[in-house]
Each structure stands twice: as structure tokens, then as C-alpha cells.
Design a protein around this motif. Structure first.
Motif, PDB file in Angstrom:
ATOM      1  N   HIS A  35       0.818  -1.134  -0.111  1.00  0.00           N
ATOM      2  CA  HIS A  35       0.163  -0.070   0.089  1.00  0.00           C
ATOM      3  C   HIS A  35       1.120   1.201   0.087  1.00  0.00           C
ATOM      4  N   THR A 293      -7.478   3.010   3.311  1.00  0.00           N
ATOM      5  CA  THR A 293      -6.952   2.210   3.835  1.00  0.00           C
ATOM      6  C   THR A 293      -7.639   1.028   4.401  1.00  0.00           C
ATOM      7  N   PHE A 338      -0.554   6.097   4.649  1.00  0.00           N
ATOM      8  CA  PHE A 338      -1.028   5.138   3.843  1.00  0.00           C
ATOM      9  C   PHE A 338      -0.132   3.993   3.719  1.00  0.00           C
TER      10      PHE A 338
END
Length: 507
Positions: A35, A293, A338
């Protein structure tokens, strides 16, 4: 993305069509985090890549754009500028500095100016092998593991270019596999508020037809130009839900969470090109961050780093400010957390060896120690309860973490991290360390997609394994820099079930 045209005049090439000789290996590279927040950096305006990375705190940047200098050429340059060749002399030292701080870059091909002017590489060059060679040259010159392809405007209707691009992607993916490299391709495409238009879907359908693996589909959730009222965070969610359904049709064997992990979102912070009716606010940023998220998206980005300031409140779209009232780097600071996780599952980063001045020796657990590492043995770190034999989780924390009696690797206890479809179940503890030291972090893990890592002042360092039903040892080197404490963590992967961890050490 619709951007102002490059100011420098395009220079006609006499060497068009030259195929570059490409060396197959460079120093060990680490895959982009699973991510990642990677805003676009406008590489054409003379700003310092490393300088703005340091000032903003953004460790990962998407560099815009790479294109040919003239229509019909098969040679790419940064911004189509023949004075900015693909070489270590152009951005190489900046990239090395960013990597030394634990970050990386993602070169981006195309962009609105290239797609509009015929200088996007697959539109410009009609030789698939030469297109592939240009991708490979960028990969080996900068030792990158991800390429972004910004396809819009005329490139969306150039069916021959679409087919050439995807055929070249397949060639590069086969080349990477044969040479022990990891490479990921991202398609950045315009979107409607309900998903991709058919022109964007046609790019992906052609990729499937050519067996070209697309790792991430990155939507440009702005510039809708539909003369409708917009709440930009909600539009991002609805566009992404639409894309998720579209990907389900294209990739029917993938699970819902695997499809979410193929999706990226790029916002245009503040006022976008359409005008004030499409304004992405600070509140929108907070909402999108939380949602992205929770969904487990692969990538979060915005256009562009140089706009992340309040220098022109009440203004129109600009390359140098957002058009709204904000503090400098406010959007960057909202999106920064993030970034998490190791390399994207399914794309492990193998060790590659060779001399390359642009690669940082501390980017991989198997690479040479960083220059600051002492030749003496560092003092023990303060990691506690690494074998979980106390029967208590303390000092580890994590809402989905617990201590169990089976299975275990050693002793009678182990850690259980029960990932869900919306949470990767991170179990962590803060550990006292010596500054300017390199420690070796190790753990035994069992289960699918187990991650081990540490967070220092310079960012995350991690490793992972696809794993399975047997115990596997993970090891990663952690350089502390100026930090006197770091966060050590383990976690599973969204939607892949429970992992078990035992015998964690930091020495």
C-alpha cells in the motif's frame, strides 16, 4: 493527466528507431510497498526531486513524465527533452538519496501532453520490440520495480498504440522473469463517477488478450467535465466501486480483496482543471485516506507535489498551488500513513547483483551493509517477549493479536495475528535501539502472506513471504539512523486469514 505543455521545444531525432543494449541486472532492489502513497512530481519544471521529497516527507514519488521528443521516434527522454536523457546523470543522485532514506520512485510514461501530441512511446514508435527496449532501459538505468503508464486523450483511441503497448508489457514481464527481476505495471486512466469509460476498459481488455499482466489500475478521480455537482470523496468511492465491478468481469478468478488490491486512486488536490465545481478539500482527503486504508487499495496519489500548498487560495487550477486555503504539505501529511506493508503479494523482489551507482546498498536484506554500520557488534536492542513464553501479549499491541499455545515454533507459545477483510492485523511493539546502527530483525512465521518489518525515523523496512502451512524464517536488516527507538511489527494480509509468529529477535 491534463497538464501544461512542456515549455522546451521538441527536437527532431536523427537516431529514431535505435534499440538500446540493456544490461540484465543491477543492485538489489526492493518492491514498492503493498500500500503506497506516491504523489506525482512534476519533473519538467526544474525542482529538486530529493529536495521536495525531504521537505514534504513524501518518500515515494511518481515521476511525470517520460515521452519521445517527436512523433515517430522510438527513443524516450524525461519530458521529451533531449537534454534530459534516461541516464544516471538525470535524476540518478536524487533517486539514490531518496532510497537511502527508505523511499523510491515510480517513473511514469505518457501524460496528457504526450497523449495529445503523439509522443507517448507506444503511439510514437511502431516497433513493439523497441518500445519494450525503452521500458527495459528505464528499469535497468534506475533499478525500478514499478512503471506507471498514463494513458488518456488520443492514446485512448489509438487502437494500434494500445495493442503495441500491451505487447511490449508482455515482452518486458517475460524479460524480467528470465532475468530475476520484479517489475509491476500500473495503468493510470481517466474515470467517470461510476467507473472507467469504455475507452479505458478497452485498454485493459487488450491487455488481457495479450496476456500482459496489469498489477494496478489507477483512476484519475477528477476532471469529470460533466457539469454536475460533485462531492469529490464520494465520487472517488463510487468510481472505485464501479471499477471493482469492471475488474471482476475482466479477472473472474480473483477474490474481491485481490481486486481491491489492484486499484489505485489519484486525486487532483484543491481546484482541478474543470474549476471550483470540482474541488478536492482537506475534508475529502481525510475521508479518502480512511476509506482507502479500510478497502486495502494498492496506491494513493495526487497531482501534484508542487501544488501541495495554499499559495493561491480562491484561484484556479495551477501547477504550483492548490487553489484553496491549506498549510504547506497538508495533503501529503494526511496521505503519508497510507504507505505500509512489504512488496505487493505475488511480486516478491529477488536479489540482483551488479554495480550500479544509482542503487542504495541498504535497500534489501541481502545487500551490503550501509556505510554507517559499525564493524563492531551493536548493543542488544530492547525487544521483549519475542518468544511469547510469558503467555501475555505485553508489550506487543494490536486489536487482532493474541498469544496461543498451538501452533508454535519453539517453546509453548506463539503470536496469532488474525487478519480480516478490512484489517491486516498488525502486531507491534516499540523497541529501544542505539542510533546509527544496523540490526538484524528475524522471526519465524506460518500462514499466507506474513510480513515482518520495522518503522524508523526514515520510514519502513520490511520483508514478507507468501508462506503456507510450514514455519518460514524471515530476516531483514534495519538501519536506525538517528532513531533511539523503532517500532517492530508483524502482520498478515487483508482477506488471507491468520498468521502465526514466533521467536522474534532484533540483534
Amino acid at each position: 493527466m491534463r497538464r501544461s505543455l512542456i515549455a522546451a521545444a521538441a527536437v527532431a531525432l536523427t537516431a529514431a528507431g535505435v534499440v538500446f543494449a540493456v544490461t540484465p541486472s543491477a543492485q538489489a532492489a526492493t518492491a514498492i510497498p503493498a500500500h503506497v502513497f506516491a504523489p506525482y512530481f512534476e519533473a519538467y519544471n526544474g525542482d529538486s526531486l530529493n529536495g521536495l521529497s525531504q521537505q514534504s516527507g513524501d518518500k515515494y514519488l511518481t515521476m511525470a513524465f517520460i515521452q519521445t521528443a517527436s512523433r515517430g521516434s522510438c527513443t524516450v527522454y524525461w519530458n521529451g527533452d533531449t537534454g534530459m536523457p534516461i541516464s544516471n546523470a538525470t535524476f540518478g543522485s536524487d533517486i539514490a538519496a531518496i532510497r537511502a532514506r527508505g523511499g523510491d520512485v515510480i517513473p511514469s510514461f505518457g501524460g496528457y501532453a504526450a497523449d495529445n501530441g503523439g509522443t507517448e512511446i507506444a503511439d510514437s514508435c511502431t516497433d513493439v520490440n523497441q518500445i519494450a527496449a525503452q521500458f527495459e532501459k528505464v528499469i535497468t538505468t534506475y533499478d525500478v520495480t514499478r512503471i506507471d503508464l498514463d494513458v488518456e486523450d488520443n492514446s485512448l483511441t489509438n487502437t494500434a498504440g494500445i495493442d503495441r503497448r500491451n505487447k511490449a508489457i508482455k515482452i518486458v514481464e517475460d524479460w524480467a522473469a528470465a532475468n530475476g527481476r520484479t517489475i509491476q505495471f500500473v495503468y493510470t486512466l481517466p474515470t467517470t463517477t461510476s467507473g472507467l469509460a469504455d475507452s479505458g476498459l478497452a485498454v485493459l481488455r487488450n491487455a488481457v488478450a495479450n496476456n500482459a499482466r496489469v498489477d494496478i489500475v489507477n483512476q484519475m478521480t477528477f476532471d469529470y467535465y460533466d457539469n454536475q455537482p460533485h462531492q469529490m470523496a464520494n465520487d472517488t468511492k463510487s468510481a472505485s466501486n464501479g471499477l471493482h465491478s469492471q475488474l471482476q468481469q475482466l479477472y473472474p478468478t480473483k477474490s474481491s480483496q485481490q481486486l481491491w488490491s489492484m486499484i489505485g486512486v489519484t486525486e487532483m488536490i484543491g481546484v482541478d482543471d474543470f474549476g471550483p465545481a470540482e474541488t478536492f478539500t482537506i475534508a475529502d482527503a481525510n475521508a479518502v485516506y480512511t476509506w482507502a486504508t479500510q478497502q486495502g487499495l494498492a496506491e494513493l496519489s495526487f497531482w501534484a507535489l508542487q501544488r501541495d500548498n495554499g499559495g493561491c487560495p480562491g484561484g484556479a487550477a495551477s501547477d504550483t498551488c492548490s487553489g484553496i486555503s491549506q498549510s504547506t504539505w497538508q495533503f501529503s501529511h494526511i496521505f503519508a500513513p497510507f504507505t505500509s506493508g512489504g512488496g505487493t503479494p505475488g511480486s516478491p523482489s529477488p536479489t540482483r547483483t551488479s554495480a550500479s551507482p544509482s542503487a542504495s546498498p541498504s535497500r534489501s536484506p541481502s545487500a551490503s551493509p550501509s556505510p554507517s554500520r559499525s564493524t563492531s557488534t551493536p548493543p542488544p536492542a530492547g525487544l521483549a517477549n519475542g518468544n511469547f513464553e510469558t503467555g501475555s501479549l505485553t508489550p506487543w499491541t494490536g486489536s487482532l493479536c493474541s498469544v496461543v499455545s498451538t501452533p508454535v515454533h519453539g517453546g509453548t507459545k506463539a503470536l496469532k495475528a488474525a487478519a480480516t477483510s478490512s484489517d491486516n492485523a498488525q502486531c507491534a511493539q516499540t523497541v529501544a535501539v542505539q542510533p546509527n546502527r544496523t540490526y538484524t530483525l528475524s522471526a519465524w512465521v506460518q500462514g499466507s502472506y506474513a510480513f515482518l518489518g520495522a518503522t524508523t525515523g526514515a520510514g519502513d523496512t520490511s520483508t514478507w513471504t507468501a508462506g503456507g502451512s510450514t514455519w518460514t524464517k524471515l530476516t531483514v536488516n534495519v538501519s536506525t539512523g538517528s532513531s533511539t527507538s523503532i517500532k517492530v511489527w508483524v502482520h498478515g494480509w487483508y482477506g488471507t486469514g491468520t498468521i502465526y509468529v514466533d521467536d522474534v529477535t532484533l540483534v
